[in-house]
Design a protein around this motif. Sequence first.
Motif, PDB file in Angstrom:
ATOM      1  N   LYS A 197       0.824  -1.211   0.000  1.00 25.82           N
ATOM      2  CA  LYS A 197       0.000   0.000   0.000  1.00 25.82           C
ATOM      3  C   LYS A 197       0.856   1.258   0.000  1.00 25.82           C
ATOM      4  O   LYS A 197       0.559   2.232  -0.697  1.00 25.82           O
ATOM      5  CB  LYS A 197      -0.939  -0.004   1.216  1.00 25.82           C
ATOM      6  CG  LYS A 197      -2.123  -0.941   1.074  1.00 25.82           C
ATOM      7  CD  LYS A 197      -3.089  -0.776   2.236  1.00 25.82           C
ATOM      8  CE  LYS A 197      -4.293  -1.690   2.060  1.00 25.82           C
ATOM      9  NZ  LYS A 197      -5.243  -1.559   3.208  1.00 25.82           N
ATOM     10  N   LYS A 198       1.900   1.241   0.767  1.00 32.36           N
ATOM     11  CA  LYS A 198       2.772   2.416   0.848  1.00 32.36           C
ATOM     12  C   LYS A 198       3.716   2.500  -0.340  1.00 32.36           C
ATOM     13  O   LYS A 198       4.081   3.596  -0.783  1.00 32.36           O
ATOM     14  CB  LYS A 198       3.564   2.390   2.155  1.00 32.36           C
ATOM     15  CG  LYS A 198       4.330   3.682   2.410  1.00 32.36           C
ATOM     16  CD  LYS A 198       4.930   3.702   3.801  1.00 32.36           C
ATOM     17  CE  LYS A 198       5.640   5.036   4.053  1.00 32.36           C
ATOM     18  NZ  LYS A 198       6.266   5.085   5.408  1.00 32.36           N
ATOM     19  N   TYR A 199       4.110   1.329  -0.871  1.00 36.41           N
ATOM     20  CA  TYR A 199       5.047   1.287  -2.001  1.00 36.41           C
ATOM     21  C   TYR A 199       4.421   0.432  -3.109  1.00 36.41           C
ATOM     22  O   TYR A 199       4.778  -0.739  -3.291  1.00 36.41           O
ATOM     23  CB  TYR A 199       6.391   0.697  -1.558  1.00 36.41           C
ATOM     24  CG  TYR A 199       7.008   1.427  -0.382  1.00 36.41           C
ATOM     25  CD1 TYR A 199       7.707   2.616  -0.574  1.00 36.41           C
ATOM     26  CD2 TYR A 199       6.864   0.938   0.924  1.00 36.41           C
ATOM     27  CE1 TYR A 199       8.276   3.293   0.504  1.00 36.41           C
ATOM     28  CE2 TYR A 199       7.417   1.610   1.999  1.00 36.41           C
ATOM     29  CZ  TYR A 199       8.117   2.788   1.784  1.00 36.41           C
ATOM     30  OH  TYR A 199       8.665   3.457   2.854  1.00 36.41           O
ATOM     31  N   PRO A 200       3.502   0.988  -3.857  1.00 35.47           N
ATOM     32  CA  PRO A 200       2.692   0.184  -4.791  1.00 35.47           C
ATOM     33  C   PRO A 200       3.454  -0.395  -5.976  1.00 35.47           C
ATOM     34  O   PRO A 200       2.926  -1.293  -6.652  1.00 35.47           O
ATOM     35  CB  PRO A 200       1.622   1.180  -5.271  1.00 35.47           C
ATOM     36  CG  PRO A 200       2.208   2.533  -5.026  1.00 35.47           C
ATOM     37  CD  PRO A 200       3.071   2.398  -3.817  1.00 35.47           C
ATOM     38  N   ASP A 201       4.664   0.066  -6.228  1.00 34.07           N
ATOM     39  CA  ASP A 201       5.414  -0.417  -7.392  1.00 34.07           C
ATOM     40  C   ASP A 201       6.473  -1.458  -7.047  1.00 34.07           C
ATOM     41  O   ASP A 201       7.236  -1.876  -7.927  1.00 34.07           O
ATOM     42  CB  ASP A 201       6.077   0.764  -8.113  1.00 34.07           C
ATOM     43  CG  ASP A 201       5.071   1.743  -8.682  1.00 34.07           C
ATOM     44  OD1 ASP A 201       4.005   1.283  -9.148  1.00 34.07           O
ATOM     45  OD2 ASP A 201       5.331   2.963  -8.647  1.00 34.07           O
ATOM     46  N   ILE A 202       6.558  -1.869  -5.795  1.00 37.08           N
ATOM     47  CA  ILE A 202       7.620  -2.804  -5.413  1.00 37.08           C
ATOM     48  C   ILE A 202       7.390  -4.181  -6.041  1.00 37.08           C
ATOM     49  O   ILE A 202       6.266  -4.587  -6.292  1.00 37.08           O
ATOM     50  CB  ILE A 202       7.744  -2.945  -3.878  1.00 37.08           C
ATOM     51  CG1 ILE A 202       6.413  -3.348  -3.247  1.00 37.08           C
ATOM     52  CG2 ILE A 202       8.298  -1.676  -3.275  1.00 37.08           C
ATOM     53  CD1 ILE A 202       6.489  -3.638  -1.755  1.00 37.08           C
ATOM     54  N   ILE A 203       8.497  -4.869  -6.287  1.00 33.23           N
ATOM     55  CA  ILE A 203       8.442  -6.199  -6.893  1.00 33.23           C
ATOM     56  C   ILE A 203       9.225  -7.197  -6.052  1.00 33.23           C
ATOM     57  O   ILE A 203      10.026  -6.828  -5.191  1.00 33.23           O
ATOM     58  CB  ILE A 203       8.990  -6.198  -8.338  1.00 33.23           C
ATOM     59  CG1 ILE A 203      10.512  -5.959  -8.346  1.00 33.23           C
ATOM     60  CG2 ILE A 203       8.269  -5.175  -9.204  1.00 33.23           C
ATOM     61  CD1 ILE A 203      11.170  -6.218  -9.693  1.00 33.23           C
ATOM     62  N   ILE A 204       8.981  -8.472  -6.339  1.00 28.83           N
ATOM     63  CA  ILE A 204       9.759  -9.572  -5.766  1.00 28.83           C
ATOM     64  C   ILE A 204      10.675 -10.115  -6.854  1.00 28.83           C
ATOM     65  O   ILE A 204      10.221 -10.469  -7.943  1.00 28.83           O
ATOM     66  CB  ILE A 204       8.844 -10.710  -5.268  1.00 28.83           C
ATOM     67  CG1 ILE A 204       7.944 -10.232  -4.138  1.00 28.83           C
ATOM     68  CG2 ILE A 204       9.677 -11.918  -4.822  1.00 28.83           C
ATOM     69  CD1 ILE A 204       6.880 -11.248  -3.760  1.00 28.83           C
ATOM     70  N   SER A 205      11.973 -10.207  -6.554  1.00 26.34           N
ATOM     71  CA  SER A 205      12.952 -10.785  -7.473  1.00 26.34           C
ATOM     72  C   SER A 205      13.541 -12.031  -6.840  1.00 26.34           C
ATOM     73  O   SER A 205      14.207 -11.953  -5.808  1.00 26.34           O
ATOM     74  CB  SER A 205      14.064  -9.773  -7.786  1.00 26.34           C
ATOM     75  OG  SER A 205      15.045 -10.338  -8.634  1.00 26.34           O
ATOM     76  N   ASN A 206      13.268 -13.208  -7.430  1.00 26.66           N
ATOM     77  CA  ASN A 206      13.784 -14.496  -6.946  1.00 26.66           C
ATOM     78  C   ASN A 206      14.846 -15.011  -7.903  1.00 26.66           C
ATOM     79  O   ASN A 206      14.651 -14.949  -9.117  1.00 26.66           O
ATOM     80  CB  ASN A 206      12.664 -15.528  -6.845  1.00 26.66           C
ATOM     81  CG  ASN A 206      11.842 -15.383  -5.579  1.00 26.66           C
ATOM     82  OD1 ASN A 206      12.007 -14.421  -4.822  1.00 26.66           O
ATOM     83  ND2 ASN A 206      10.942 -16.323  -5.346  1.00 26.66           N
ATOM     84  N   GLY A 207      15.926 -15.568  -7.361  1.00 23.23           N
ATOM     85  CA  GLY A 207      16.972 -15.964  -8.284  1.00 23.23           C
ATOM     86  C   GLY A 207      17.753 -17.207  -7.920  1.00 23.23           C
ATOM     87  O   GLY A 207      18.861 -17.086  -7.394  1.00 23.23           O
ATOM     88  N   ASP A 208      17.265 -18.385  -8.186  1.00 23.28           N
ATOM     89  CA  ASP A 208      18.095 -19.589  -8.083  1.00 23.28           C
ATOM     90  C   ASP A 208      17.710 -20.526  -9.214  1.00 23.28           C
ATOM     91  O   ASP A 208      16.538 -20.624  -9.581  1.00 23.28           O
ATOM     92  CB  ASP A 208      17.942 -20.270  -6.728  1.00 23.28           C
ATOM     93  CG  ASP A 208      16.548 -20.813  -6.504  1.00 23.28           C
ATOM     94  OD1 ASP A 208      16.391 -22.046  -6.489  1.00 23.28           O
ATOM     95  OD2 ASP A 208      15.611 -20.012  -6.387  1.00 23.28           O
ATOM     96  N   THR A 209      18.688 -21.203  -9.769  1.00 27.60           N
ATOM     97  CA  THR A 209      18.453 -22.059 -10.932  1.00 27.60           C
ATOM     98  C   THR A 209      17.504 -23.221 -10.657  1.00 27.60           C
ATOM     99  O   THR A 209      16.630 -23.501 -11.480  1.00 27.60           O
ATOM    100  CB  THR A 209      19.788 -22.555 -11.493  1.00 27.60           C
ATOM    101  OG1 THR A 209      20.381 -21.485 -12.256  1.00 27.60           O
ATOM    102  CG2 THR A 209      19.621 -23.763 -12.409  1.00 27.60           C
ATOM    103  N   PRO A 210      17.607 -23.936  -9.529  1.00 28.84           N
ATOM    104  CA  PRO A 210      16.706 -25.088  -9.354  1.00 28.84           C
ATOM    105  C   PRO A 210      15.222 -24.722  -9.407  1.00 28.84           C
ATOM    106  O   PRO A 210      14.457 -25.344 -10.147  1.00 28.84           O
ATOM    107  CB  PRO A 210      17.122 -25.643  -7.985  1.00 28.84           C
ATOM    108  CG  PRO A 210      18.562 -25.280  -7.864  1.00 28.84           C
ATOM    109  CD  PRO A 210      18.658 -23.915  -8.485  1.00 28.84           C
ATOM    110  N   THR A 211      14.785 -23.707  -8.639  1.00 25.07           N
ATOM    111  CA  THR A 211      13.365 -23.378  -8.651  1.00 25.07           C
ATOM    112  C   THR A 211      12.946 -22.815 -10.001  1.00 25.07           C
ATOM    113  O   THR A 211      11.890 -23.173 -10.529  1.00 25.07           O
ATOM    114  CB  THR A 211      12.996 -22.382  -7.534  1.00 25.07           C
ATOM    115  OG1 THR A 211      13.746 -21.179  -7.700  1.00 25.07           O
ATOM    116  CG2 THR A 211      13.274 -22.964  -6.176  1.00 25.07           C
TER     117      THR A 211
END
Length: 365
Positions: A197-211
């Motif tokens: 709500k306070k930061y509406p443009d935030i994203i999640i960045s995940n980074g590992d080859t197996p998943t």
Amino acid sequence: MNITKPTLLLDEKKCKDNIKNMISRANRFNCNLRPHFKTHQSIVVGNWFQDLGVSQCAVSSLEMAKYFFNAGWTDITVAFPLNILEHTTANDLARKIKLNLCVESLETVKALNDFLEHPVGIFLKIDAGYHRTGLEAENYAEIEAILEALESNQLITIKGFLQHAGHTYGAHGKKEIDEIHAFTSEKMINLKDHFIKKYPDIIISNGDTPTCSVSENFEHIDEMRPGNFVFFDVMQAEIGSCNYENIAVAMACPVVAKHAGRNEVIIYGGAVHFSKDRIEKDGKTIYGLIAEEKEKGWGNPISGWYVKKLSQEHGTIHIPDEDFDQIKIGDLLYILPIHSCLTANLMSKYYTLEGEEIEMFRYLS
């Protein structure tokens, strides 16, 4: 190609197939793909991504970011905690490109606010279970304090939360990979939901080859940031991230000695070429597997053949009795590395199966 010493070979077709497959997965999950280039560290391999429409990348250092900027990359995330001693390099890059940095403490943010001269994006590096580094995903109070300190600087855009589920490297098959992915994703999704709500443009960045290679549920993940998938290796094949046919690099090493009484063959190729990464399998410590030689390139591992020991320049290969006489001094063996990232970093350049030399960041820096 006349190979006379340890030589890292790159199968261009396999590599490009790995790239295409990961792009396809990211598209299927509606995720932004920002491949991590710390594995290949190569302008040429980077160009193979660009040819397929990838325009963003991640790297592991500001110096590597400079290397890829000089090759035309202008949207780069340094997926490593900001080293404030490199403030001059950070400012120079931020002046020229869309640069994202990672922070995980108020102390770093205060230093960043003091030296920053040009716009940057900032990710908060989150520990979602790997316990290498990063902010605890549930520590909302500390995270909020850092976000507020970042918000006070008009040069900073808060990008969101970045994590690496490195504990998947200890998984045994897809089921365990999926369990880790579900666990870490829940932590990251809860974190994003808390601040959206306070930061509406935030994203999640995940980074590992197996998943990123085998898991299916990326519904709430905005960005995939895998790196090792471009080559894969023995560790990834044993985890279940890939098949052995997907491994795109192998080390060609000359046989220099034989010891029939010990079923051992000695190669020119040691820890300075492979690193000492290893796996435990069937009660054995294995530092590499020997692949069958094909007319062009290599195939699957040969049953019973493995690297049992590495010293600085020596590699000791176990060969079963029934196969021992097949090996002659002066032969080349094709070794699949346990960890292609470290092997590539140590070797600093590749040769394609057609004999083309491909230079890397480490070779040029």
